[in-house]
Design an enzyme around this catalytic site. Sequence first.
Site, PDB file in Angstrom:
ATOM      1  N   ASP A  98       0.966  -1.562  -0.086  1.00  0.00           N
ATOM      2  CA  ASP A  98       0.067   0.305  -0.029  1.00  0.00           C
ATOM      3  C   ASP A  98       0.826   1.333  -0.107  1.00  0.00           C
ATOM      4  OD1 ASP A  98      -2.317  -1.265   0.102  1.00  0.00           O
ATOM      5  OD2 ASP A  98      -3.178  -0.728   2.760  1.00  0.00           O
ATOM      6  N   ASP A  99       0.372   2.322   0.208  1.00  0.00           N
ATOM      7  CA  ASP A  99       0.917   4.127   0.053  1.00  0.00           C
ATOM      8  C   ASP A  99       2.031   4.168  -1.127  1.00  0.00           C
ATOM      9  OD1 ASP A  99      -0.782   3.698   2.121  1.00  0.00           O
ATOM     10  OD2 ASP A  99       0.736   3.911   3.602  1.00  0.00           O
TER      11      ASP A  99
END
Length: 310
Positions: free
Chosen positions: A14-15
């Site tokens: 993620d991110d």
Amino acid sequence: MSLSTKIKLVVTGDDFGYCPRRDLGIVDCFRAGGVSSVSLLVNGSSAAGAADLAQRYNIPIGLHANLSEGIPVSAELRQKSSLVNSEGVFLGKMGIRKALALGQLSMPEVRQELQAQVSLFRELTGQTPQHMDGHQHVHILPRIREEFAQVLHENGIHYTRLPVELGLHRCDWIPEERMVFNRAVQEDALNSVGIFKSYGLRWPDLYIGLSTMGKHMSTHNIQRAIEYGILSLHSSLSPGHSTQSSICMTIELMTHPGYPSMPQEGGCGEGPDDFSQSRDRLHELEILRDPSLHSYYNNNNVHLCSFKDL
């Protein structure tokens, strides 16, 4: 875990796009076989560079829809909207939940921002997201989940994340304050099932990630979560059940690896938060690249893949 059970495991980083150091760490993790897919924050400070990295290294990529951190993609919503504060910045992980509970969020504005993020994703990557989930689990919040599901349906995005982790109640190492949030996430996720199904959305059979974030990530904890989940699913099947899911099961492992952000470098318009600057990001990177974890995968019929392979 039954050795006859084949596991397809999507390990999502993620991110992606949050900052160059996080991005570099995620790419290194992918190249080492630690993650098999990424979720892009299109309002992240390094989103364009991250999209280029995904193309260069052929990394499967989806969209990490963000309604809680930083600045909206839709320029119109930065000026004055229910999604932002007086400075034109999203309300935060708990702020959006409070505003939602008070009935202060405009669902047309939620929909407008989600669509703007899908459009920017296509502009940056030249493709439709393979999957779409929510930063800080905003995609399963009441009322927002309906808008989210409709945007996915209209854009031909079939896979999402359903953060219900079997066995979470057994994880006594998680602080109670965090567990309160995790329980709320799981309740919201369960209440999203009917809505997501009505729009034809899909997700893996199992989800892991609430019990293995940051310092709590270890080969043992990942193994425990996989095996408990598999056993729980098998035990829920009626005797003689012989569907495909009893032969091949699918799992998503949510992760947040990367080299820690430097102060004032990165973020979604406000600079990096403590989460991104934490050494927990490096810890996750090291665990996901650990040969002992890869040996566990190899010895237990666990095959890393992306959402398009499910």
